[in-house]
Design an enzyme around this catalytic site. Structure first.
Site, PDB file in Angstrom:
ATOM      1  N   GLY A  16      -5.414  -2.640  -6.832  1.00  0.00           N
ATOM      2  CA  GLY A  16      -3.983  -2.366  -6.961  1.00  0.00           C
ATOM      3  C   GLY A  16      -3.346  -2.988  -8.206  1.00  0.00           C
ATOM      4  O   GLY A  16      -3.932  -3.004  -9.295  1.00  0.00           O
ATOM      5  N   TYR A 112       9.025  -8.008   5.814  1.00  0.00           N
ATOM      6  CA  TYR A 112       8.589  -7.802   4.419  1.00  0.00           C
ATOM      7  C   TYR A 112       9.784  -8.035   3.485  1.00  0.00           C
ATOM      8  O   TYR A 112       9.695  -8.752   2.487  1.00  0.00           O
ATOM      9  CB  TYR A 112       8.049  -6.383   4.252  1.00  0.00           C
ATOM     10  CG  TYR A 112       7.530  -6.070   2.860  1.00  0.00           C
ATOM     11  CD1 TYR A 112       6.233  -6.421   2.483  1.00  0.00           C
ATOM     12  CD2 TYR A 112       8.346  -5.436   1.914  1.00  0.00           C
ATOM     13  CE1 TYR A 112       5.760  -6.126   1.205  1.00  0.00           C
ATOM     14  CE2 TYR A 112       7.879  -5.145   0.638  1.00  0.00           C
ATOM     15  CZ  TYR A 112       6.589  -5.490   0.291  1.00  0.00           C
ATOM     16  OH  TYR A 112       6.127  -5.205  -0.984  1.00  0.00           O
TER      17      TYR A 112
HETATM   18  N1  NAI Z   1       2.586  -0.938  -4.069  1.00  0.00           N
HETATM   19  C1  NAI Z   1       3.886  -1.062  -3.835  1.00  0.00           C
HETATM   20  O1  NAI Z   1       4.582  -0.093  -3.431  1.00  0.00           O
HETATM   21  C2  NAI Z   1       4.551  -2.353  -4.142  1.00  0.00           C
HETATM   22  C3  NAI Z   1       3.873  -3.539  -4.112  1.00  0.00           C
HETATM   23  N2  NAI Z   1       4.550  -4.713  -4.331  1.00  0.00           N
HETATM   24  C4  NAI Z   1       3.869  -5.989  -4.273  1.00  0.00           C
HETATM   25  O2  NAI Z   1       2.850  -6.021  -5.241  1.00  0.00           O
HETATM   26  C5  NAI Z   1       1.845  -6.934  -4.837  1.00  0.00           C
HETATM   27  C6  NAI Z   1       0.498  -6.283  -4.989  1.00  0.00           C
HETATM   28  O3  NAI Z   1       0.397  -5.226  -4.053  1.00  0.00           O
HETATM   29  P1  NAI Z   1      -0.417  -3.874  -4.320  1.00  0.00           P
HETATM   30  O4  NAI Z   1      -1.339  -4.041  -5.447  1.00  0.00           O
HETATM   31  O5  NAI Z   1       0.562  -2.787  -4.360  1.00  0.00           O
HETATM   32  O6  NAI Z   1      -1.202  -3.748  -2.955  1.00  0.00           O
HETATM   33  P2  NAI Z   1      -2.746  -3.804  -2.628  1.00  0.00           P
HETATM   34  O7  NAI Z   1      -2.825  -3.789  -1.148  1.00  0.00           O
HETATM   35  O8  NAI Z   1      -3.454  -2.763  -3.379  1.00  0.00           O
HETATM   36  O9  NAI Z   1      -3.217  -5.218  -3.196  1.00  0.00           O
HETATM   37  C7  NAI Z   1      -2.909  -6.424  -2.592  1.00  0.00           C
HETATM   38  C8  NAI Z   1      -3.903  -7.469  -3.038  1.00  0.00           C
HETATM   39  O10 NAI Z   1      -3.562  -8.699  -2.414  1.00  0.00           O
HETATM   40  C9  NAI Z   1      -4.754  -9.285  -1.942  1.00  0.00           C
HETATM   41  N3  NAI Z   1      -4.497 -10.189  -0.845  1.00  0.00           N
HETATM   42  C10 NAI Z   1      -3.924  -9.925   0.346  1.00  0.00           C
HETATM   43  N4  NAI Z   1      -3.914 -11.019   1.098  1.00  0.00           N
HETATM   44  C11 NAI Z   1      -4.478 -12.011   0.374  1.00  0.00           C
HETATM   45  C12 NAI Z   1      -4.742 -13.392   0.600  1.00  0.00           C
HETATM   46  N5  NAI Z   1      -4.448 -13.967   1.742  1.00  0.00           N
HETATM   47  N6  NAI Z   1      -5.312 -14.107  -0.382  1.00  0.00           N
HETATM   48  C13 NAI Z   1      -5.631 -13.525  -1.552  1.00  0.00           C
HETATM   49  N7  NAI Z   1      -5.417 -12.226  -1.820  1.00  0.00           N
HETATM   50  C14 NAI Z   1      -4.847 -11.489  -0.872  1.00  0.00           C
HETATM   51  C15 NAI Z   1      -5.618  -8.108  -1.524  1.00  0.00           C
HETATM   52  O11 NAI Z   1      -6.976  -8.480  -1.425  1.00  0.00           O
HETATM   53  C16 NAI Z   1      -5.331  -7.145  -2.636  1.00  0.00           C
HETATM   54  O12 NAI Z   1      -6.199  -7.378  -3.726  1.00  0.00           O
HETATM   55  C17 NAI Z   1       2.204  -7.351  -3.409  1.00  0.00           C
HETATM   56  O13 NAI Z   1       2.837  -8.605  -3.435  1.00  0.00           O
HETATM   57  C18 NAI Z   1       3.179  -6.272  -2.968  1.00  0.00           C
HETATM   58  O14 NAI Z   1       4.070  -6.722  -1.973  1.00  0.00           O
HETATM   59  C19 NAI Z   1       5.879  -4.731  -4.620  1.00  0.00           C
HETATM   60  C20 NAI Z   1       6.585  -3.591  -4.676  1.00  0.00           C
HETATM   61  C21 NAI Z   1       5.986  -2.297  -4.456  1.00  0.00           C
HETATM   62  C1  LIG Z   2       8.843  -1.441   2.214  1.00  0.00           C
HETATM   63  C2  LIG Z   2       8.232  -1.915   3.438  1.00  0.00           C
HETATM   64  C3  LIG Z   2       6.792  -1.783   3.476  1.00  0.00           C
HETATM   65  C4  LIG Z   2       6.171  -2.517   2.371  1.00  0.00           C
HETATM   66  C5  LIG Z   2       4.805  -2.130   1.985  1.00  0.00           C
HETATM   67  C6  LIG Z   2       4.618  -0.957   1.119  1.00  0.00           C
HETATM   68  C7  LIG Z   2       4.965  -0.833  -0.108  1.00  0.00           C
HETATM   69  C8  LIG Z   2       5.797  -1.734  -0.756  1.00  0.00           C
HETATM   70  C9  LIG Z   2       6.881  -1.228  -1.321  1.00  0.00           C
HETATM   71  C10 LIG Z   2       7.872  -2.076  -1.857  1.00  0.00           C
HETATM   72  O1  LIG Z   2       7.722  -3.275  -1.975  1.00  0.00           O
HETATM   73  C11 LIG Z   2       9.141  -1.415  -2.221  1.00  0.00           C
HETATM   74  C12 LIG Z   2       9.990  -1.549  -1.021  1.00  0.00           C
HETATM   75  C13 LIG Z   2      11.038  -0.893  -0.722  1.00  0.00           C
HETATM   76  C14 LIG Z   2      11.658   0.073  -1.603  1.00  0.00           C
HETATM   77  C15 LIG Z   2      12.809   0.672  -0.882  1.00  0.00           C
HETATM   78  C16 LIG Z   2      13.758   1.222  -1.535  1.00  0.00           C
HETATM   79  C17 LIG Z   2      13.780   1.255  -2.995  1.00  0.00           C
HETATM   80  C18 LIG Z   2      15.167   1.436  -3.510  1.00  0.00           C
HETATM   81  C19 LIG Z   2      15.135   1.527  -4.997  1.00  0.00           C
HETATM   82  C20 LIG Z   2      16.400   2.063  -5.504  1.00  0.00           C
HETATM   83  O2  LIG Z   2      17.451   1.536  -5.144  1.00  0.00           O
HETATM   84  O3  LIG Z   2      16.360   3.016  -6.287  1.00  0.00           O
END
Ligand code: NAI
Ligand SMILES: CCCCC/C=C\C=C\C(=O)C/C=C\C/C=C\CCCC(=O)O
Length: 216
Positions: A16, A112
């Site tokens: 990711g 979250y």
């Molecule tokens: N994909 C999305 O829509 C969004 C993601 N984020 C944030 O971005 C960050 C990365 O998420 P993504 O790459 O999207 O998801 P993902 O699920 O692809 O990656 C998450 C990563 O975190 C690692 N991880 C989870 N628990 C762990 C632990 N206890 N110790 C070490 N590593 C751990 C996983 O192994 C994985 O590599 C997160 O903090 C997520 O909340 C924020 C906004 C939007």
């Molecule tokens: C969002 C709850 C589940 C979280 C896990 C999945 C994906 C993570 C997504 C995010 O962190 C983004 C979360 C919420 C976005 C919601 C609305 C966006 C509004 C943006 C705007 O105002 O245009």
């Protein structure tokens, strides 16, 4: 900040966004390492990225532990290593929050949302600490909206109608766009306290900065 030879640590880099951030840092000549190697082989750390996170409203203790406590722990460890007053080289700490850390629009995910509000507040608070200039540190927070990674799949499965409804309204970021914003935060030495918001509709934007002590 020129990244050539800089040492970076990215949590949750197996897939990711963490993987994409690590690859972008490597391309610019940084070394992306495990924490133990950072100390033993490179004698320090320049860039800390607290990225690891999960979405699991059913196990709130685990989610708070990873999404918020993990960021605090990672930040504290990085400050110790990077603090110029304690022999460190200074550097930048980028914490990965979410638009859910600014607006509560993902109403189906209050925990979250709470963890991400915590990350934004924690990072902003550190950025306003007057001692960080001497410590050679700066702090920034990245707040993407929905982005095309694995975490999104689990959310759509768990909350199909709610998630789909919001996603249809706001769209889904490309990983490349979020990585571009991330690199801006790392490279721009002027951006202490930045809270960067990234949405599919409006691209990369900066959330307004708080001004000193609030007068509510
Ligand atoms: N994909 C999305 O829509 C969004 C993601 N984020 C944030 O971005 C960050 C990365 O998420 P993504 O790459 O999207 O998801 P993902 O699920 O692809 O990656 C998450 C990563 O975190 C690692 N991880 C989870 N628990 C762990 C632990 N206890 N110790 C070490 N590593 C751990 C996983 O192994 C994985 O590599 C997160 O903090 C997520 O909340 C924020 C906004 C939007
Ligand atoms: C969002 C709850 C589940 C979280 C896990 C999945 C994906 C993570 C997504 C995010 O962190 C983004 C979360 C919420 C976005 C919601 C609305 C966006 C509004 C943006 C705007 O105002 O245009």
């Amino acid at each position: 900040m020129s990244l050539a030879g800089k040492v970076a640590f990215v949590t949750g880099a197996a897939q990711g966004l963490g993987k994409a951030f690590s690859e972008a840092l490597l391309k610019k000549g940084a070394k992306v390492e495990a924490f133990e190697t950072v100390i033993s082989c490179f004698g320090g750390l320049d860039i800390m990225v607290n990225n690891a996170g999960i979405a699991n409203e059913h196990n709130y203790a685990l989610m708070v532990n990873i999404n918020l406590t993990g960021v605090i722990t990672g930040t504290n460890m990085a400050i110790d290593l990077m603090n110029r007053e304690k022999g460190g080289r200074g550097g930048v700490i980028v914490n990965i929050a979410s638009t859910a850390g600014i607006t509560p629009e993902a109403y189906f995910a209050p925990i979250y949302t709470g963890t991400k509000h915590g990350v934004v507040g924690f990072t902003r608070c550190w950025s306003m600490n007057p001692y960080i200039a001497k410590m050679g540190l700066r702090f920034a927070c990245l707040c993407p909206a929905f982005t095309d990674t694995q975490i999104l799949c689990s959310t759509i499965t768990d909350y199909p109608e709610d998630a789909q409804k919001i996603i249809q309204q706001v769209g889904i970021n490309k990983v490349e766009t979020v990585t571009e914003g991330f690199m801006q935060l790392v490279e721009d030495n002027q951006c202490n306290g930045a809270v960067m918001v990234i949405t599919a509709q409006n691209g990369i934007q900066y959330h307004r900065k708080p001004h000193g002590i609030s007068r509510m």
